[in-house]
Design a protein around this motif. Structure first.
Motif, PDB file in Angstrom:
ATOM      1  N   GLU A  95     -24.840  20.121  12.704  1.00 15.67           N
ATOM      2  CA  GLU A  95     -24.297  18.766  12.741  1.00 15.67           C
ATOM      3  C   GLU A  95     -25.051  17.907  13.764  1.00 15.67           C
ATOM      4  O   GLU A  95     -25.295  16.725  13.514  1.00 15.67           O
ATOM      5  N   ASN A  96     -25.405  18.503  14.902  1.00 19.22           N
ATOM      6  CA  ASN A  96     -26.176  17.769  15.904  1.00 19.22           C
ATOM      7  C   ASN A  96     -27.522  17.337  15.331  1.00 19.22           C
ATOM      8  O   ASN A  96     -27.944  16.188  15.498  1.00 19.22           O
ATOM      9  N   ARG A 119     -30.934   8.263  25.901  1.00 21.79           N
ATOM     10  CA  ARG A 119     -29.540   8.045  26.287  1.00 21.79           C
ATOM     11  C   ARG A 119     -29.143   6.576  26.151  1.00 21.79           C
ATOM     12  O   ARG A 119     -28.050   6.264  25.670  1.00 21.79           O
ATOM     13  N   LEU A 120     -30.028   5.680  26.550  1.00 22.33           N
ATOM     14  CA  LEU A 120     -29.745   4.251  26.419  1.00 22.33           C
ATOM     15  C   LEU A 120     -29.675   3.829  24.953  1.00 22.33           C
ATOM     16  O   LEU A 120     -28.817   3.020  24.571  1.00 22.33           O
ATOM     17  N   LEU A 135     -26.241   2.266  20.343  1.00 21.73           N
ATOM     18  CA  LEU A 135     -25.748   2.531  18.990  1.00 21.73           C
ATOM     19  C   LEU A 135     -24.231   2.653  18.963  1.00 21.73           C
ATOM     20  O   LEU A 135     -23.568   2.083  18.087  1.00 21.73           O
ATOM     21  N   ILE A 136     -23.678   3.387  19.919  1.00 24.27           N
ATOM     22  CA  ILE A 136     -22.227   3.569  19.966  1.00 24.27           C
ATOM     23  C   ILE A 136     -21.530   2.240  20.210  1.00 24.27           C
ATOM     24  O   ILE A 136     -20.524   1.924  19.574  1.00 24.27           O
ATOM     25  N   ASP A 169     -20.067  13.366  19.662  1.00 23.72           N
ATOM     26  CA  ASP A 169     -20.202  14.828  19.741  1.00 23.72           C
ATOM     27  C   ASP A 169     -21.599  15.233  20.191  1.00 23.72           C
ATOM     28  O   ASP A 169     -21.752  16.135  21.015  1.00 23.72           O
ATOM     29  N   LEU A 170     -22.624  14.552  19.666  1.00 24.89           N
ATOM     30  CA  LEU A 170     -23.997  14.834  20.081  1.00 24.89           C
ATOM     31  C   LEU A 170     -24.169  14.575  21.572  1.00 24.89           C
ATOM     32  O   LEU A 170     -24.790  15.370  22.285  1.00 24.89           O
ATOM     33  N   CYS A 171     -23.608  13.489  22.060  1.00 22.83           N
ATOM     34  CA  CYS A 171     -23.706  13.161  23.489  1.00 22.83           C
ATOM     35  C   CYS A 171     -23.043  14.233  24.352  1.00 22.83           C
ATOM     36  O   CYS A 171     -23.634  14.720  25.314  1.00 22.83           O
TER      37      CYS A 171
END
Length: 104
Positions: A19-20, A49-50, A55-56, A68-70
């Motif tokens: 999933e990641n 990360r930025l 995106l979020i 979840d990936l984060c």
């Protein structure tokens, strides 16, 4: 489930799920991430990360896959530049094994 080495000595590792990897592909997180010199360092990790934070913040629908990936990978305590380099290698290997989707 895949395991990547997070530091050069091999004392730390990270668990990466299908999933990641699918989330990385879905959002194209590695596209245009690395400069032309091809070096993965802490500034590349910060850039990733930025990009994910942006995106979020701009998502109107649920972004559980990015979160979840984060939590699992990108902001994990063991994730450093070496780990990101290993993650990119794993992603490229995983991506090359995916069956091409035929467009209708």
């Amino acid at each position: 489930m895949y395991t990547i080495q997070a530091n050069p000595s091999g004392t730390r590792s990270l668990e990466i799920s299908e999933e990641n990897l699918a989330t990385i592909e879905k959002y194209g997180l590695f596209r245009h991430l690395i400069d032309s010199n091809g070096i993965v360092d802490e500034s590349v990790l910060d850039k990733l990360r930025l990009n994910i934070r942006s995106l979020i913040a701009s998502q109107e629908e649920d972004s559980k896959d990015l979160l979840d990936l984060c939590i699992d990978v990108i902001y994990h305590n063991n994730m450093k530049a070496f780990g990101l380099q290993q993650l990119i290698k794993l992603y490229l290997e995983w991506f090359s094994k995916q069956e091409p989707v035929e467009e209708e």
